[in-house]
Design a protein around this motif. Structure first.
Motif, PDB file in Angstrom:
ATOM      1  N   VAL A   1       0.831  -1.203   0.000  1.00 55.53           N
ATOM      2  CA  VAL A   1       0.000   0.000   0.000  1.00 55.53           C
ATOM      3  C   VAL A   1       0.866   1.254   0.000  1.00 55.53           C
ATOM      4  O   VAL A   1       0.500   2.272  -0.612  1.00 55.53           O
ATOM      5  CB  VAL A   1      -0.993   0.025   1.191  1.00 55.53           C
ATOM      6  CG1 VAL A   1      -1.965  -1.126   1.113  1.00 55.53           C
ATOM      7  CG2 VAL A   1      -0.273   0.025   2.528  1.00 55.53           C
ATOM      8  N   ILE A   2       2.019   1.209   0.659  1.00 57.56           N
ATOM      9  CA  ILE A   2       2.924   2.362   0.635  1.00 57.56           C
ATOM     10  C   ILE A   2       3.497   2.562  -0.764  1.00 57.56           C
ATOM     11  O   ILE A   2       3.541   3.694  -1.277  1.00 57.56           O
ATOM     12  CB  ILE A   2       4.063   2.173   1.663  1.00 57.56           C
ATOM     13  CG1 ILE A   2       3.497   2.262   3.085  1.00 57.56           C
ATOM     14  CG2 ILE A   2       5.159   3.219   1.461  1.00 57.56           C
ATOM     15  CD1 ILE A   2       4.499   1.924   4.162  1.00 57.56           C
ATOM     16  N   PHE A   3       3.889   1.456  -1.411  1.00 56.42           N
ATOM     17  CA  PHE A   3       4.450   1.567  -2.757  1.00 56.42           C
ATOM     18  C   PHE A   3       3.404   2.081  -3.743  1.00 56.42           C
ATOM     19  O   PHE A   3       3.660   3.024  -4.504  1.00 56.42           O
ATOM     20  CB  PHE A   3       4.980   0.212  -3.225  1.00 56.42           C
ATOM     21  CG  PHE A   3       5.576   0.248  -4.607  1.00 56.42           C
ATOM     22  CD1 PHE A   3       6.888   0.641  -4.787  1.00 56.42           C
ATOM     23  CD2 PHE A   3       4.822  -0.099  -5.725  1.00 56.42           C
ATOM     24  CE1 PHE A   3       7.450   0.691  -6.063  1.00 56.42           C
ATOM     25  CE2 PHE A   3       5.367  -0.050  -6.996  1.00 56.42           C
ATOM     26  CZ  PHE A   3       6.687   0.344  -7.169  1.00 56.42           C
ATOM     27  N   ALA A   4       2.230   1.460  -3.750  1.00 55.73           N
ATOM     28  CA  ALA A   4       1.197   1.839  -4.712  1.00 55.73           C
ATOM     29  C   ALA A   4       0.616   3.215  -4.406  1.00 55.73           C
ATOM     30  O   ALA A   4       0.270   3.976  -5.323  1.00 55.73           O
ATOM     31  CB  ALA A   4       0.090   0.787  -4.734  1.00 55.73           C
ATOM     32  N   GLY A   5       0.495   3.548  -3.115  1.00 55.25           N
ATOM     33  CA  GLY A   5      -0.137   4.812  -2.753  1.00 55.25           C
ATOM     34  C   GLY A   5       0.765   6.014  -2.866  1.00 55.25           C
ATOM     35  O   GLY A   5       0.300   7.114  -3.191  1.00 55.25           O
ATOM     36  N   TYR A   6       2.074   5.840  -2.646  1.00 53.59           N
ATOM     37  CA  TYR A   6       2.969   7.000  -2.582  1.00 53.59           C
ATOM     38  C   TYR A   6       4.092   7.009  -3.616  1.00 53.59           C
ATOM     39  O   TYR A   6       4.597   8.065  -3.972  1.00 53.59           O
ATOM     40  CB  TYR A   6       3.602   7.080  -1.181  1.00 53.59           C
ATOM     41  CG  TYR A   6       2.629   7.474  -0.102  1.00 53.59           C
ATOM     42  CD1 TYR A   6       2.318   8.811   0.132  1.00 53.59           C
ATOM     43  CD2 TYR A   6       2.007   6.502   0.680  1.00 53.59           C
ATOM     44  CE1 TYR A   6       1.423   9.173   1.122  1.00 53.59           C
ATOM     45  CE2 TYR A   6       1.111   6.852   1.676  1.00 53.59           C
ATOM     46  CZ  TYR A   6       0.830   8.188   1.899  1.00 53.59           C
ATOM     47  OH  TYR A   6      -0.067   8.540   2.887  1.00 53.59           O
TER      48      TYR A   6
END
Length: 449
Positions: A400-405
């Motif tokens: 989620v950190i990779f895809a979101g930010y």
């Protein structure tokens, strides 16, 4: 089939799903043991329908956004789960972190396959009537799980999975799930009808469908979130790997909704089997993991045609377990095929043997060698705890950190309309990371509520 390098690469035509095959395979992975074994007893513990409603909310707020992110990442990367982040433009450090997505399914498979072997053994015992020849079901389970027999059943279920994965994505995994999913639906419906016709089943239905909001707590919310995440096979590289085999014309948004819907329906029908059955025979549905292998056999032994329906129930469990095992095995197999340029058959054999070797101490720690402990837990429980409560939440948090930010082309790959993309991105950036961090802190025992 030759074992030469490069054969059966991830770019072969056999390494692609059809649109329907992809959805069925993803549902086959998601609709595993968890929704029959774990979901009923945690639902019983946390308020019946109130918990089920909370589970639905968690699927919508976190499960589906993360599922879409993993599928989009896999399709954009067109490789193994360990290489997808780098292939879509991530810094090489993401590749080093992504090796977690190979380790997690490998570790889970090493102990999950043991339980899969138990279910197959119980199916045969039920159909032959041997399971019901002795009413000491706790003693039967203890004697079986602490002996050598689980090692044989471990080998059998692994052999089945290995054959399916050796055949490839379209000829193996897809065709297997095209048989598995309809069979699972038939078994579910037959068992549900039987459960609903039992005397006193109405009390179980009422318990499942009438919410008890007084039992909802922060802990129950985190349990619901963790189960939603686990039941969709998230945070372990499966959906990233399956995404790599999806046609670029496939609508990932539609696919995510179909997978989430299939998982939800599966959980609902499982509840409509377990709760009417347990209430009909005065069994506590919140008694924990022993519900399936100790309490429910007692119920089947007391009902008409119990051997038949008990056999069907454990066949359902075995089918569900093997479906998930196939998807778990495919993740490290895809990695070694890509990393070492090995053929699929060689990759499957080597990964399977290594995973079997890791599964042996878990099986032995259940009774034959009780001294096999780590941190005060049996080896089986330690591996289960580490994978489910530490690795999985961390794996989910990373995606989620990779895809979101970090991922700049997420919008293009997800192919969502602007309004839905903004909602999806908001969920990935501000809802999912906070909740996943709380799940990790709770399940790892760092914080308690």
């Amino acid at each position: 089939m030759s074992l030469s390098k490069g054969q059966n690469s991830l770019n072969d035509k056999n390494e692609r799903f059809s649109s329907a095959g992809f959805i069925l395979a993803a549902i086959g992975s998601a609709a595993g043991l968890g929704n029959i074994w774990k979901f009923p007893y945690i639902t019983g513990q946390y308020g019946g329908a109130a918990f089920f409603m909370l589970f639905i909310v968690c699927l919508l707020l976190v499960g589906l956004p993360v599922l879409l992110a993993e599928l989009a990442l896999g399709r954009a990367g067109r490789g193994s789960a360990a290489s997808a982040m780098v292939k879509v433009g991530g810094h090489p450090v993401w590749g080093k972190l992504s090796i977690m997505y190979v380790i997690i399914p490998f570790v889970i498979l090493s102990f999950y396959s043991i339980v899969g072997g138990w279910t197959l053994h119980y199916a045969i015992q039920a159909f032959t009537g041997k399971l019901f020849s002795n009413n000491d079901f706790a003693g039967q389970f203890a004697a079986f799980s602490s002996g050598y027999a689980p090692l044989a059943w471990l080998l059998i279920v692994f052999a089945i999975c290995a054959v399916v994965v050796i055949l490839g994505v379209s000829n193996g995994i897809e065709k297997f799930n095209k048989i598995l999913i309809p069979a699972k639906v038939i078994l579910l419906l037959v068992l549900m009808v039987n459960a609903l016709l039992l005397p006193g089943s109405g009390a179980g239905v009422a318990f499942f469908l009438n919410p008890d909001f007084s039992k909802l707590t922060i802990e129950s919310a985190l349990v619901a979130l963790g189960h939603a995440f686990f039941s969709l096979s998230l945070g372990m590289g499966i959906m990233v790997t399956y995404g790599a085999y999806v046609d670029r014309r496939q609508s990932l948004g539609t696919a995510a909704l179909a997978i989430g819907g299939g998982d939800l329906i599966y959980a609902f029908i499982a509840g409509m089997i377990i709760f009417p059955t347990t209430f009909s025979f005065g069994i506590n549905p919140a008694q924990g993991p022993s519900l399936v292998f100790i309490a429910l056999p007692a119920a089947f032994s007391a009902m008409p045609f119990g051997s038949f329906f008990g056999g069907l129930f454990f066949v359902l469990l075995a089918v569900a377990a093997i479906g998930s095992m196939v998807s778990l095995l495919e993740v490290p197999v895809a990695y070694v095929m890509e990393r070492f340029r090995w053929s699929r058959i060689r990759s499957v054999i080597i990964v399977s043997v290594l995973c079997l070797l890791m599964g042996v101490p878990s099986a032995l720690s259940m009774g034959l060698v009780p001294e096999l402990k780590v941190g005060g837990k049996s080896f089986f429980d330690f591996v289960d705890f580490t994978a489910s409560n530490i690795f999985l939440p961390l794996g989910g948090l990373m995606v989620v950190i990779f895809a979101g930010y970090y991922w700049k082309n997420a919008a293009e790959q997800a192919n969502l309309k602007p309004v839905w993309f903004r909602i999806w991105l908001f969920a990935l950036r501000y809802i999912a990371p906070i909740l996943m961090l709380l799940v990790f802190l709770h399940t790892s025992g760092i914080i308690k509520f």
